[in-house]
Design a protein around this motif. Structure first.
Motif, short mmCIF file in Angstrom:
data_model
loop_
_atom_site.label_atom_id
_atom_site.label_comp_id
_atom_site.label_asym_id
_atom_site.label_seq_id
_atom_site.Cartn_x
_atom_site.Cartn_y
_atom_site.Cartn_z
N ASN A 1 0.85 -1.18 0.00
CA ASN A 1 0.00 0.00 0.00
C ASN A 1 0.89 1.24 0.00
OD1 ASN A 1 -2.16 1.72 0.24
ND2 ASN A 1 -2.45 1.37 2.43
N PRO A 2 1.49 1.54 -1.16
CA PRO A 2 2.42 2.67 -1.22
C PRO A 2 1.71 3.98 -0.85
CG PRO A 2 2.38 1.49 -3.32
CD PRO A 2 1.33 0.90 -2.46
N GLY A 3 2.24 4.62 0.10
CA GLY A 3 1.72 5.91 0.54
C GLY A 3 2.75 6.56 1.44
N GLN A 4 2.55 7.83 1.67
CA GLN A 4 3.53 8.59 2.46
C GLN A 4 3.65 8.04 3.88
OE1 GLN A 4 5.47 10.98 0.98
NE2 GLN A 4 6.66 10.75 2.86
N GLU A 5 2.53 7.67 4.49
CA GLU A 5 2.57 7.15 5.86
C GLU A 5 3.38 5.86 5.95
OE1 GLU A 5 -0.55 5.48 9.16
OE2 GLU A 5 -1.24 7.09 7.82
N GLN A 6 3.16 4.94 5.01
CA GLN A 6 3.89 3.68 5.01
C GLN A 6 5.37 3.91 4.70
OE1 GLN A 6 0.98 4.15 3.49
NE2 GLN A 6 -0.36 2.83 4.68
N LEU A 7 5.65 4.83 3.79
CA LEU A 7 7.03 5.16 3.44
C LEU A 7 7.75 5.75 4.66
CD1 LEU A 7 9.35 5.46 1.43
CD2 LEU A 7 8.36 7.68 0.77
N ASP A 8 7.10 6.67 5.34
CA ASP A 8 7.70 7.28 6.53
C ASP A 8 7.97 6.24 7.61
OD1 ASP A 8 7.60 9.76 5.29
OD2 ASP A 8 5.79 10.40 6.33
N ALA A 9 7.05 5.29 7.78
CA ALA A 9 7.23 4.23 8.79
C ALA A 9 8.41 3.34 8.42
CB ALA A 9 5.95 3.41 8.92
N ALA A 10 8.53 3.00 7.15
CA ALA A 10 9.64 2.14 6.70
C ALA A 10 10.98 2.86 6.88
CB ALA A 10 9.44 1.74 5.24
N ILE A 11 11.02 4.12 6.51
CA ILE A 11 12.26 4.89 6.65
C ILE A 11 12.62 5.05 8.13
CG2 ILE A 11 13.28 7.18 6.35
CD1 ILE A 11 11.77 7.28 3.64
#
Length: 59
Positions: free
Chosen positions: A26-36
């Motif tokens: 589920n590519p999205g800013q929230e998931q990206l921020d969590a992964a980073i």
């Protein structure tokens, strides 16, 4: 590396992988921020000695 340290390391890697999978699913800013954030936390723990990373890992 003790069993406890290996278990801690394994849990950290599992959590990182889950964050990355969530982003991929589920590519999205929230998931990206969590992964980073998870990757940065892992790198910081490795840098400061908060987590021991095995030189060789086999399953």
């Amino acid at each position: 590396m003790s069993r406890t340290n290996r278990l801690d390391w394994s849990k950290q890697v599992t959590l990182m992988n889950e964050r990355i999978k969530n982003f991929q699913a589920n590519p999205g800013q929230e998931q990206l921020d969590a992964a980073i954030a998870e990757l940065k936390a892992y790198a910081e723990a490795a840098r400061t000695g908060g987590i021991e990373i095995p030189a060789l890992f086999t399953t």
